[in-house]
Design a protein around this motif. Structure first.
Motif, PDB file in Angstrom:
ATOM      1  N   VAL A   1       9.114   8.318  12.547  1.00 32.02           N
ATOM      2  CA  VAL A   1       8.410   9.603  12.545  1.00 32.02           C
ATOM      3  C   VAL A   1       9.289  10.689  11.947  1.00 32.02           C
ATOM      4  N   ARG A   2      10.541  10.731  12.378  1.00 31.22           N
ATOM      5  CA  ARG A   2      11.439  11.788  11.902  1.00 31.22           C
ATOM      6  C   ARG A   2      11.663  11.698  10.399  1.00 31.22           C
ATOM      7  N   GLU A   3      11.875  10.490   9.892  1.00 30.26           N
ATOM      8  CA  GLU A   3      12.097  10.332   8.453  1.00 30.26           C
ATOM      9  C   GLU A   3      10.861  10.737   7.655  1.00 30.26           C
TER      10      GLU A   3
ATOM     11  N   GLN B   1      10.398  13.941   4.925  1.00 31.05           N
ATOM     12  CA  GLN B   1       9.781  13.884   3.595  1.00 31.05           C
ATOM     13  C   GLN B   1       8.808  15.041   3.402  1.00 31.05           C
ATOM     14  N   TYR B   2       8.080  15.387   4.469  1.00 29.73           N
ATOM     15  CA  TYR B   2       7.184  16.551   4.384  1.00 29.73           C
ATOM     16  C   TYR B   2       7.991  17.814   4.075  1.00 29.73           C
ATOM     17  N   VAL B   3       9.106  17.963   4.763  1.00 31.92           N
ATOM     18  CA  VAL B   3       9.953  19.143   4.539  1.00 31.92           C
ATOM     19  C   VAL B   3      10.467  19.164   3.106  1.00 31.92           C
TER      20      VAL B   3
ATOM     21  N   GLU C   1       0.804  -1.222   0.000  1.00 32.76           N
ATOM     22  CA  GLU C   1       0.000   0.000   0.000  1.00 32.76           C
ATOM     23  C   GLU C   1       0.831   1.263   0.000  1.00 32.76           C
ATOM     24  N   GLY C   2       2.169   1.131  -0.184  1.00 38.87           N
ATOM     25  CA  GLY C   2       3.016   2.314  -0.175  1.00 38.87           C
ATOM     26  C   GLY C   2       2.978   3.051   1.134  1.00 38.87           C
ATOM     27  N   LEU C   3       3.070   2.314   2.249  1.00 37.14           N
ATOM     28  CA  LEU C   3       2.916   2.933   3.568  1.00 37.14           C
ATOM     29  C   LEU C   3       4.062   3.880   3.905  1.00 37.14           C
ATOM     30  N   TYR C   4       5.208   3.743   3.208  1.00 36.76           N
ATOM     31  CA  TYR C   4       6.362   4.570   3.526  1.00 36.76           C
ATOM     32  C   TYR C   4       6.633   5.619   2.444  1.00 36.76           C
ATOM     33  N   THR C   5       5.610   5.888   1.633  1.00 42.45           N
ATOM     34  CA  THR C   5       5.687   6.914   0.597  1.00 42.45           C
ATOM     35  C   THR C   5       4.550   7.907   0.803  1.00 42.45           C
ATOM     36  N   LEU C   6       4.851   9.195   0.676  1.00 40.97           N
ATOM     37  CA  LEU C   6       3.798  10.194   0.815  1.00 40.97           C
ATOM     38  C   LEU C   6       2.731   9.959  -0.237  1.00 40.97           C
ATOM     39  N   SER C   7       1.487   9.951   0.197  1.00 37.53           N
ATOM     40  CA  SER C   7       0.375   9.696  -0.719  1.00 37.53           C
ATOM     41  C   SER C   7       0.124  10.918  -1.598  1.00 37.53           C
ATOM     42  N   ASP C   8      -0.651  10.698  -2.662  1.00 37.95           N
ATOM     43  CA  ASP C   8      -1.015  11.805  -3.548  1.00 37.95           C
ATOM     44  C   ASP C   8      -1.813  12.866  -2.797  1.00 37.95           C
ATOM     45  N   SER C   9      -2.642  12.425  -1.826  1.00 40.94           N
ATOM     46  CA  SER C   9      -3.443  13.381  -1.055  1.00 40.94           C
ATOM     47  C   SER C   9      -2.553  14.283  -0.216  1.00 40.94           C
ATOM     48  N   THR C  10      -1.538  13.692   0.412  1.00 43.54           N
ATOM     49  CA  THR C  10      -0.593  14.493   1.191  1.00 43.54           C
ATOM     50  C   THR C  10       0.158  15.463   0.282  1.00 43.54           C
ATOM     51  N   GLN C  11       0.608  14.977  -0.875  1.00 41.83           N
ATOM     52  CA  GLN C  11       1.336  15.842  -1.793  1.00 41.83           C
ATOM     53  C   GLN C  11       0.463  16.985  -2.277  1.00 41.83           C
ATOM     54  N   HIS C  12      -0.840  16.705  -2.468  1.00 41.57           N
ATOM     55  CA  HIS C  12      -1.773  17.754  -2.891  1.00 41.57           C
ATOM     56  C   HIS C  12      -1.891  18.827  -1.814  1.00 41.57           C
TER      57      HIS C  12
END
Length: 634
Positions: free
Chosen positions: A86-88, A92-94, A42-53
Motif C-alpha cells: 500500500v505504501r509503495e 507512486q501517487y505522490v 495486467e500491469g497490476l503494480y503500475t499506475l494505470s492510464d486512468s489513474t494518471q489522467h
C-alpha cells in the motif's frame, strides 16, 4: 618489487570497485527510488492510464494520512507485507502528482494522541491483545476545503481493487460535485421490504451495487412509480419495472427525449424477485418485466417469454449426490462476449447473469444506433420460460441443449435519433379533448441525442450472483467475484459523459480462469455425459427389475411357496451381476471425465520439472562457448 606493485594495484582496484558499487547503489536508491519493472500480465503494480489522467487533472492539493501500527504489527508479517504494498503504491501517487499529493505516515501507538486521531476519523482498530491494544491500518484523505474520504482498514481480500479504491478517493476529492442518478425500481435495491405483503422481519439490506453507486453518485430513490422526475436528475436507472402506468411511461419517455442518459434492466424471469414470492404463489406468478410500450417505438425489443441457454458460458452447479453439471441458464461470460470497441465493456473480464433474456432490433423500424455490449456465445439457444417456472432441471436442460445460429444480445447500447413513444402528447386525453386541446407546449416529440443502455437481466445486480461476503472482526465486506458492479458503473459514467475510472475499475482482479482446462472439461463432459445417462438408465431399470422380482418372491413365500426357485435364484444373481458391471462402467466413465484434465496437468508438471531445467542447462553450456569463441576471434 614488481610483485608488490601488482598486489597493490589489485588491492586498489578492489577498493575502487567496492566503492563504485556502493556509490552506484546509493545513487540509484536516491535517483530511482520509484523506478520498478512490472512483469505482471495486467500491469497490476503500475499506475494505470486512468489513474494518471486523474492525477494530471488535479487542481488542488490533497493530503493522504496512512495510519499503520508499526510496533503492534511486528509479529504479523502478512500485514506488514501488505502495508509495504500500500505504501509503495501511495508513493507512486505522490511521485506522479506533480507535488499536489502529500503523504504522511502515522503510527497510532496505543493510548496516544495519534490513536485518538484514528478514532476521531472512525478508522477500524483490530484488537491484538488482551490489554485492549488495537492495530490500525487505514487511510484518511482530505482536500483544501476539508472534505474527507477514508478507508477504515485495508483488507487483503480487496488487494485486487486497491488502485481503484485509492484513485476513487482522489477523484472524489478533486470533483466534489457528483452526477445524480434517479432510481426507479420494484426491487429492494436500496434496501427495504421485498414485497407489499412482507413482514418487517423480511427486511432486505441494501444491495452491494447500491453501496458502490453511493460511492460515486448521488442516488435518489424515486420508487417504482414516480410522479415526477426532477430536472436535477442526470441519469435515470430503471430496474425491473412491473407493468408501469401510462403516466410513468410518459415520464420516462420524456426524460429520454430530453437527451439525458438512461439505463434499463428488464427481465423475462427475475430469479431474485421469484425468491421473494410466497412459495404457494410461485406456480402461477411470472416474475417478468418489460417496457415494450417504449422499446418498440424506439426500435428494439426484448424477446418475449424466452431466456438464454449457453453451453460454453454455463456455470457449474451441484445437483446433489456429489454430481456437478453445467447449468446453461446461469452464465459466466468472458471477454469474447464483450464489445471491445465500447468503453463500457472493453476492459471487463467476466460477467455473471442468471436466466437472462435477449434483445433485438424490431423488424419494422429497427433502431439505427443499436449496438451489442454483451452477447451470448455461438453455443446458445432460447429456452421457453415455462420450463423454469416451477423447478428447473439443470440435467435435463443440458440434455436438451441444441445450439442454433441466432446472435443473442444480452445488453445493448442505443444512440442517435429516437421518436417519442407518445407522439400525440401525454396519455389520458380522450378524443373530444384532443380536438380542442393542442399537444402540451413542453412535449418533446423526438430527440437526436438519445443515449440508452439496456440489459436483459435484473439478476445481474443481485448480491447472490456476483458478490461474496467476508467477515473481518465483526465487519462485513463485499468482495466482487465478477465485474457486474464495474459494468453498471461504467455504463452510468459513460451515460453521464465521464469515464475517468472506466479503464481502472476492472484492472484489479487477479483471478485468471484456466480457460484451456475449462474447455477440456466441457469437451469431456459432452463426450461422456450421454454414455453416463444411458448407463444410469440401465442401472435404474435393472434395480427396478430386481426389486420387482424380490417383491414377487416375498409375496409367494407368504402364500406358502418355496422361498426361491432355481430360476429365480439365477435371475437375481444375473441382476446383481449386471448392477455391479454397470456401476463399474459408471466409475470408468466418471474417471474418463477427468482423464484429459489429468493428462494436461501431467504435461504441465513435466514441462516445469524437466523441460525448463534442461533448457537452462543447455543455455549455461552454450553461453560460455559463445564467449570463448568471441575472445578467440579477437
Amino acid at each position: 618489487m614488481l610483485q608488490k606493485q601488482r598486489t597493490l594495484a589489485t588491492g586498489v582496484w578492489l577498493v575502487l570497485t567496492i566503492a563504485a558499487f556502493v556509490a552506484v547503489n546509493v545513487l540509484s536508491g536516491a535517483l530511482f527510488r520509484n523506478a520498478r519493472v512490472d512483469l505482471t500480465a495486467e500491469g497490476l503494480y503500475t499506475l494505470s492510464d486512468s489513474t494518471q489522467h486523474v492525477l494530471d487533472n488535479l487542481a488542488e492539493p490533497i493530503s493522504l494520512r496512512l495510519f499503520f501500527s508499526e510496533q503492534l504489527s511486528r509479529d504479523i508479517p502478512q500485514v506488514r507485507d501488505y502495508e509495504r504494498r500500500v505504501r509503495e503504491l501511495l508513493e507512486q501517487y505522490v511521485a506522479s502528482s506533480d507535488g499536489l499529493i502529500e503523504l504522511e505516515r502515522i503510527d497510532p501507538v496505543p493510548f496516544s494522541d495519534q490513536e485518538d486521531l484514528a478514532v476521531v476519523y472512525d478508522l477500524q482498530g483490530v484488537p491484538v491483545s488482551s490489554a485492549g491494544e488495537r492495530l490500525y491500518f487505514g487511510l484518511v484523505a482530505t482536500n483544501s476545503t476539508d472534505d474527507t474520504e477514508r478507508i477504515p482498514f485495508f483488507e487483503r481480500e480487496r488487494e485486487a481493487f486497491l488502485e481503484y479504491d485509492l484513485t476513487r478517493i482522489v477523484y472524489d476529492l478533486a470533483n466534489p460535485r457528483r452526477v445524480k442518478v434517479g432510481l426507479v425500481t420494484s426491487l429492494p435495491v436500496a434496501g427495504g421490504l421485498p414485497t407489499e405483503e412482507s413482514a418487517p422481519t423480511d427486511y432486505v439490506p441494501p444491495w452491494a451495487i447500491h453501496g458502490q453507486l453511493l460511492q460515486l453518485f448521488d442516488v435518489e430513490n424515486l420508487g417504482p412509480e414516480p410522479t415526477e422526475i426532477g430536472d436535477d436528475i442526470d441519469i435515470l436507472m430503471v430496474v425491473h419495472p412491473k407493468t408501469p402506468k401510462p403516466d410513468v411511461l410518459y415520464l420516462i419517455d420524456q426524460f429520454v427525449m430530453s437527451g439525458r442518459g438512461a439505463i434499463f434492466f428488464v427481465d423475462p424471469f427475475s430469479e431474485i424477485e421469484f425468491s421473494y414470492i410466497d412459495p404457494q404463489q410461485r406456480r402461477i406468478y411470472i416474475p417478468y418485466s418489460n417496457l415494450s410500450e417504449l422499446f418498440q417505438p424506439w426500435g428494439f425489443e426484448l424477446a418475449p417469454g424466452e431466456v438464454v441457454g449457453d453451453r460454453l458460458a454455463a456455470r457449474k452447479v451441484s445437483i446433489g449426490g456429489g454430481q456437478v453439471v453445467d447449468y446453461i441458464l446461469w452464465l459466466a461470460l468472458l471477454n469474447p462476449s464483450f464489445s471491445n470497441d465500447d468503453v463500457i465493456t472493453a476492459n471487463l473480464e467476466r460477467l455473471f447473469m442468471h436466466s437472462s433474456g435477449w434483445l433485438r432490433p424490431t423488424e419494422e423500424n429497427p433502431a439505427p444506433g443499436f449496438a451489442s455490449l454483451v452477447r451470448a456465445t455461438p453455443q446458445s439457444m432460447s429456452v421457453e420460460r415455462f420450463r423454469i417456472q416451477v423447478r428447473p432441471d439443470p440435467t435435463q436442460l443440458l440434455a436438451d441443449f441444441v445450439a442454433d445460429t441466432e446472435t443473442r444480445v444480452l445488453a445493448a447500447r442505443v444512440t442517435g435519433t429516437l421518436p417519442s413513444a407518445f407522439p400525440d402528447g401525454p396519455p389520458g386525453t380522450d378524443d373530444a379533448a384532443e380536438e380542442t386541446e393542442p399537444v402540451q407546449a413542453d412535449h418533446r416529440a423526438s430527440t437526436e441525442a438519445g443515449h440508452l443502455v439496456i440489459v436483459a437481466d435484473s439478476d445481474v445486480l443481485a448480491d447472490n450472483v456476483w458478490v461474496a461476503t467476508r467477515e473481518f472482526f465483526g465487519r462485513t465486506s463485499a468482495v466482487p467475484t465478477a465485474d457486474n458492479g464495474s459494468f453498471v458503473i461504467n455504463a452510468l459514467e459513460s451515460l453521464a459523459g465521464g469515464g475517468e475510472l472506466i479503464g481502472l475499475r476492472s484492472r484489479g482482479s487477479s483471478v485468471r480462469p484456466f480457460t484451456v482446462v475449462q474447455d477440456l472439461e466441457r469437451e469431456a463432459e459432452t463426450r461422456y455425459r450421454e454414455t453416463e445417462r444411458a448407463l444410469q438408465g440401465q442401472l435404474q431399470e435393472t434395480e427396478n427389475k430386481l426389486r420387482e422380482l424380490q417383491g414377487t418372491v416375498a409375496q409367494e413365500a407368504e402364500e406358502g411357496a418355496p422361498i426361491l426357485t432355481a430360476e429365480q435364484r439365477e435371475t437375481i444373481a444375473e441382476f446383481r451381476e449386471q448392477i455391479v458391471t454397470i456401476r463399474k462402467r459408471l466409475r470408468d466413465v466418471q474417471y474418463d471425465l477427468r482423464s484429459d484434465i489429468d493428462a494436461l496437468s501431467a504435461r504441465l508438471e513435466a514441462l516445469n520439472s524437466y523441460v525448463m531445467p534442461v533448457l537452462v542447462v543447455i543455455a549455461a553450456l552454450i553461453v560460455p562457448l559463445v564467449r570463448r569463441r568471441r575472445r578467440q576471434s579477437r
